[in-house]
Design a protein around this motif. Structure first.
Motif, PDB file in Angstrom:
ATOM      1  N   ILE A   1       0.940  -1.323  -0.108  1.00  0.00           N
ATOM      2  CA  ILE A   1      -0.053   0.146   0.144  1.00  0.00           C
ATOM      3  C   ILE A   1       0.815   1.213  -0.003  1.00  0.00           C
ATOM      4  O   ILE A   1       1.735   1.261   0.767  1.00  0.00           O
ATOM      5  CB  ILE A   1      -1.030   0.009   1.305  1.00  0.00           C
ATOM      6  N   PHE A   2       0.420   2.263  -0.846  1.00  0.00           N
ATOM      7  CA  PHE A   2       1.237   3.491  -0.914  1.00  0.00           C
ATOM      8  C   PHE A   2       0.292   4.471  -0.339  1.00  0.00           C
ATOM      9  O   PHE A   2      -0.933   4.440  -0.606  1.00  0.00           O
ATOM     10  CB  PHE A   2       1.788   3.784  -2.121  1.00  0.00           C
ATOM     11  N   GLY A   3       0.973   5.695   0.453  1.00  0.00           N
ATOM     12  CA  GLY A   3      -0.254   6.570   0.813  1.00  0.00           C
ATOM     13  C   GLY A   3      -0.726   6.464   2.201  1.00  0.00           C
ATOM     14  O   GLY A   3      -0.428   6.768   3.017  1.00  0.00           O
ATOM     15  N   TRP A   4      -1.643   5.412   2.045  1.00  0.00           N
ATOM     16  CA  TRP A   4      -2.337   4.994   3.444  1.00  0.00           C
ATOM     17  C   TRP A   4      -1.320   4.172   4.078  1.00  0.00           C
ATOM     18  O   TRP A   4      -0.517   3.298   3.550  1.00  0.00           O
ATOM     19  CB  TRP A   4      -3.646   4.223   3.100  1.00  0.00           C
ATOM     20  N   ALA A   5      -1.586   4.271   5.422  1.00  0.00           N
ATOM     21  CA  ALA A   5      -0.562   3.206   6.271  1.00  0.00           C
ATOM     22  C   ALA A   5      -1.321   2.001   6.370  1.00  0.00           C
ATOM     23  O   ALA A   5      -0.682   0.973   6.634  1.00  0.00           O
ATOM     24  CB  ALA A   5      -0.542   3.920   7.710  1.00  0.00           C
TER      25      ALA A   5
ATOM     26  N   HIS B   1       6.355   7.133   5.359  1.00  0.00           N
ATOM     27  CA  HIS B   1       5.267   7.280   4.725  1.00  0.00           C
ATOM     28  C   HIS B   1       5.575   7.092   3.170  1.00  0.00           C
ATOM     29  O   HIS B   1       6.261   7.777   2.586  1.00  0.00           O
ATOM     30  CB  HIS B   1       4.915   8.785   4.648  1.00  0.00           C
ATOM     31  N   LYS B   2       4.852   5.678   2.434  1.00  0.00           N
ATOM     32  CA  LYS B   2       5.266   5.405   1.418  1.00  0.00           C
ATOM     33  C   LYS B   2       4.797   5.982   0.169  1.00  0.00           C
ATOM     34  O   LYS B   2       3.618   6.253   0.153  1.00  0.00           O
ATOM     35  CB  LYS B   2       5.118   3.779   1.287  1.00  0.00           C
ATOM     36  N   ILE B   3       5.361   6.379  -0.684  1.00  0.00           N
ATOM     37  CA  ILE B   3       4.917   7.182  -2.050  1.00  0.00           C
ATOM     38  C   ILE B   3       5.358   6.279  -3.143  1.00  0.00           C
ATOM     39  O   ILE B   3       6.228   6.103  -3.188  1.00  0.00           O
ATOM     40  CB  ILE B   3       5.769   8.507  -1.815  1.00  0.00           C
ATOM     41  N   ALA B   4       4.217   6.033  -3.754  1.00  0.00           N
ATOM     42  CA  ALA B   4       4.330   5.022  -5.163  1.00  0.00           C
ATOM     43  C   ALA B   4       5.443   5.656  -6.193  1.00  0.00           C
ATOM     44  O   ALA B   4       6.149   4.736  -6.814  1.00  0.00           O
ATOM     45  CB  ALA B   4       2.822   5.017  -5.702  1.00  0.00           C
ATOM     46  N   ASN B   5       5.243   6.951  -6.621  1.00  0.00           N
ATOM     47  CA  ASN B   5       5.993   7.440  -7.568  1.00  0.00           C
ATOM     48  C   ASN B   5       6.699   8.453  -7.113  1.00  0.00           C
ATOM     49  O   ASN B   5       6.175   9.768  -7.140  1.00  0.00           O
ATOM     50  CB  ASN B   5       5.207   7.815  -8.834  1.00  0.00           C
ATOM     51  N   PRO B   6       7.836   8.359  -6.370  1.00  0.00           N
ATOM     52  CA  PRO B   6       8.492   9.598  -5.702  1.00  0.00           C
ATOM     53  C   PRO B   6       8.899  10.631  -6.650  1.00  0.00           C
ATOM     54  O   PRO B   6       8.900  11.761  -6.447  1.00  0.00           O
ATOM     55  CB  PRO B   6       9.726   8.788  -4.909  1.00  0.00           C
TER      56      PRO B   6
END
Lengths: 627, 193
Positions: A4-8, A212-217
């Motif tokens: 998951i990206f964005g959401w925890a 906080h993971k970002i899919a397309n940094p």
């Protein structure tokens, strides 16, 4: 588990009665559709059956949610508090209030999209979250402390944690008690500090050190760098009324020259719209706009302005409501509706020291503020349950004074300026002032109007003269403007995206960039889910519809309730800050019908229709609604 | 119906000036600088340069550490940031723990694979870690005389990481570029620890 990206990916679920804590998957609440913040909270509230209980009933859920953008650099680090609001008058309604500061991002870094608190503890407790672990802890030692002392004490036990806390006002169930983070970031509206108090929950401390993971940094960085290069998140109008007190030049100048320590703001935001002041003998803290509530009125002293803010923040009282209280008190006393003694006050500087420079000495202001604010925080003031409930007891003239300032669900300040914003007030469940900057007279309306085909509002662009004219009371297509701002508000409160840093005036460069294009791009880059403008906009409309369904089912909301007070159809308050003329009943009724039709709701009763809800991907919700 | 952006901005400014309220004065300030800038400037790293923090203007927002981790690790992760922000929001006192690029670097001296794992850029004096060569032994962390150590271990990759002034990034350190308060700057190294 899918990445998951964005959401925890988790929501912390706390039952204070049973003293149970568990983690619930965010995916149970359709986050792709309802995003986060107000949208996610509303979806959780729906899942809980939208309980028809009082605000201080243990079954009223206190929900604090962040959104997929929270944690990232930019004006995204906000949380939204939802639940049944004790501040709503006359009926307690499901509402919302947002706060910034450091806490929201730390909640995300700890691994949570939100916290749901149910039940009631039999003694004072606080919730301590340390990344994955969470515990309910004894708070006897914190009960009775002010908001600053509470946070400082918690910092001693949990040095790297950030806390949201209540002050004495929340403990005594003041209906406009705040939830505060640090010195100036509060969920002020709604009275959710009182909800925490009713649960015997003094504070929530969170330490988050995770990602906080970002899919397309790279894409995200590119978007951020463009805003940076355009200077939008560095300078803007809100800074001038956030960093400096709006109390007239003498106070403004003195505060800047002598007491401004530095600017301040929320975590991760380059805008930093607050000012941090240190006045010896009174205190230190941050201010942002309405923190100057006491200094807004008259040309008072710097000491009075600053003590008004510091004392209210420490006691945990809503500054916005205090501004309403001051106007109510001064107007009502002048009108002979009541006396200062009726309000539990022995004197008011603006009346009793009106002829003196600065409305009296610092000591005068200190004595007044102490009497007023301590009275509210201790629950002894006749105003502690809010102005509406106080006015009921003070008689019909007091009630009219109240309604002049409270057209629907809150204090209007300068946020009722045109027909479209009146429609917004009429169809919300609280004062919509956190989105009303889109209606205001800073040029925002024409910008939106021209690029989105919405010719409403109180300002028009005259192509012949090349100037904006102040035409007011425009009913034509006002429903489009209101619906646009409402959908936009739903998104801003769910992504989240700060109102001050996203005002069209500082932000709008169509066609290459408008707020919806930016929001859809940034949400896509963070989550890795393809949100084009129409998909994102549908989410905004969906969130607004879900809130409407909750109003209908829980609060029996009907078309007849969608109005501002009947006095506004007969007269207006001639202060240049509200409607220019009384509303026309016939035109208003026609406008409401057009609004329901635009929304796809039943114009007879104002209820969302099954077909519209299904078209918005809300079949599960539509099935429970009889339209 | 479309009006040009430039015209629109000008008219809004005129309108706001006419309105003359305290609030709109602020809004005018927001109208300046709306054009996108094409900044292609190259930042030169001074000899033995380091990040210098000005606590008198820092607001403690932490954009520096967020951008740092995002640039270097492709994730927002304050634990993986090369600079650590220490905040006291009740006093508005903020400081930053970041490598001072010592002239006599103990981390470099401690590295068993110095000049292949922990290296010194001959042009700028920047001490940097060559991840391909790092074994994650942690000697450099123990060797750092500062508390907390300015070299850290990534718990996932088991490799050391530290501030290298965004070596190879044309615009220089990303934390400086994105600090809206101008609280960060490149300062020539003076040898102090």
């Amino acid at each position: 588990m899918e990445k998951i990206f964005g959401w925890a990916g988790k929501i912390l679920w706390v039952d204070l009665t049973k003293r149970e804590i568990k983690a619930v998957p965010t995916s149970d609440f359709e986050p792709e559709k309802y995003i986060g913040g107000v949208g996610l909270n509303s979806r959780i509230f729906w899942e809980l059956g939208a309980p028809k209980v009082d605000a201080y009933h243990p079954d009223n859920p206190l929900m604090i949610s962040v959104g997929p953008l929270t944690g990232a650099p930019g004006p995204f680090n906000r949380a939204e508090v939802c639940g049944i609001a004790p501040q709503s008058y006359p009926q307690e309604l499901f509402a919302y209030s947002g706060l910034g500061g450091k806490f929201p991002a730390d909640l995300k870094y700890a691994g949570y999209d939100g916290i749901v608190v149910l039940g009631k503890s039999d003694k004072p407790v606080y919730l301590q979250i340390d990344n994955e672990t969470a515990a309910i802890k004894d708070a006897e030692h914190l009960w009775g402390l002010d908001t600053f002392e509470t946070q400082k004490t918690l910092r001693n036990s949990h040095p790297k944690a950030s806390s949201v806390v209540i002050g004495p006002a929340g403990e005594t169930l003041c209906r406009y008690a705040i939830i505060l983070n640090e010195t100036g970031s509060a969920a002020g509206q709604g009275g959710y500090g009182g909800v925490m108090g009713s649960k015997n929950l003094k504070a929530i401390a969170v330490r988050g050190t995770g990602p906080h993971k970002i899919a397309n940094p790279d894409e995200f960085m590119e978007l951020v760098s463009k805003r940076h290069a355009a200077n939008e998140w560095l300078t803007g109008g809100a800074q001038s009324w956030g960093r400096y007190p709006l109390c007239g030049e003498p106070v403004n100048r003195e505060m800047q020259a002598k007491y401004l320590k530095r600017f301040a703001g929320c975590h991760g935001c380059p805008y930093q719209c607050m000012g941090f002041y240190d006045m010896p003998g009174i205190g230190k803290g941050a201010q942002m706009c309405v923190e100057a509530w006491y200094g807004f009125i008259g040309q008072g002293s710097s000491e009075g302005y600053w003590e008004g803010n510091i004392l209210s923040q420490k006691l945990g009282i809503n500054n916005y409501e205090l501004l309403g209280i001051m106007i109510f008190a001064l107007t009502g006393i002048a009108a002979g509706a009541f006396t200062k003694q009726d309000l539990g006050l022995s004197f008011i500087p603006h009346i009793d020291h009106a002829t003196e420079p600065k409305l009296g000495s610092p000591k005068v202001h200190h004595e007044f503020l102490t009497e007023l604010l301590n009275g509210i925080a201790e629950g002894k003031s006749p105003l502690a349950q809010g102005i509406g409930r106080a006015a009921e007891k003070l008689g019909p003239v007091a009630m009219n004074v109240f309604k002049d300032q409270y057209p629907a669900y809150g204090y209007m300040s300068h946020h009722l300026r045109n027909v479209a914003s009146a429609l917004h007030w009429a169809t919300d469940s609280r004062d919509p002032f956190n989105s009303c900057h889109d209606y205001l007279s800073f040029g925002a309306v024409p910008v939106i109007a021209y690029y989105h085909g919405v010719p409403g509002g109180d300002i028009r662009f005259d192509e012949k003269t090349g100037a904006f004219t102040g035409a007011k009371m425009i009913y034509e297509r006002a429903e489009h403007l209101a619906a646009w701002v409402q959908n936009n508000q739903s998104l801003k409160n769910s992504l989240p995206f700060c109102e001050y840093a996203s005002m069209p005036e500082t932000y709008f460069h169509p066609p290459e960039m408008d707020i919806r294009i930016f929001e859809s791009k940034i949400l896509s880059s963070v989550t890795g889910i393809d949100y084009d403008v129409s998909r994102l906009w549908e989410s905004g409309e969906r969130i607004w519809n879900l809130r409407r369904v909750i109003m209908v089912l829980r609060e029996n909301r009907e078309r007849k309730d969608d109005t501002i007070d009947h006095l506004w159809f007969k007269r207006t308050v001639p202060n240049g800050q509200s409607l220019a003329a009384p509303l026309n009943r016939k035109k208003w009724d026609e406008l409401c019908t057009r609004y329901y039709e635009l929304r796809g709701w039943n114009p007879k009763n104002g209820r969302p229709t099954k077909s519209r809800l299904e078209a918005l991907g809300m079949k599960n919700i539509a099935d429970k609604l009889i339209t | 119906m479309a009006i040009s952006k430039k015209k629109s901005v000008t008219n809004r400014r005129e309108f706001l000036a006419g309105a003359g309220t305290a609030l709109s004065i602020g809004a005018i300030a927001g109208l300046t600088g709306c054009e996108y800038l094409a900044d292609t400037s190259i930042v030169t790293i001074p000899a033995n340069g380091r990040i210098k923090h000005n606590p008198s203007v820092c607001t403690g927002c932490g954009v520096c550490s967020l951008m740092c981790s995002l640039y270097h690790e492709k994730v927002v992760h304050i634990s993986l940031s090369r600079s650590e922000l220490v905040r006291d929001p009740f006093e508005a006192v903020y400081s930053i723990n970041v490598c001072r690029q010592c002239l006599s670097p103990s981390c470099y001296q401690s590295c068993p694979k110095k000049d292949s794992a922990l290296c010194i850029d001959q042009a700028t004096g920047v001490k940097y870690i060559n991840s391909d060569q790092c074994d994650g032994c942690g000697e450099c962390i123990l060797g750092c005389p500062l508390e907390p150590a300015r070299v850290k271990l990534n718990p996932a990759t088991k490799l050391a990481f530290k501030c290298d002034l965004c070596r190879g990034r044309g615009k220089g350190p990303i934390c400086i570029e994105y600090c809206a308060q101008n609280a960060l700057a490149l300062a020539p190294g003076n040898g102090e620890v």
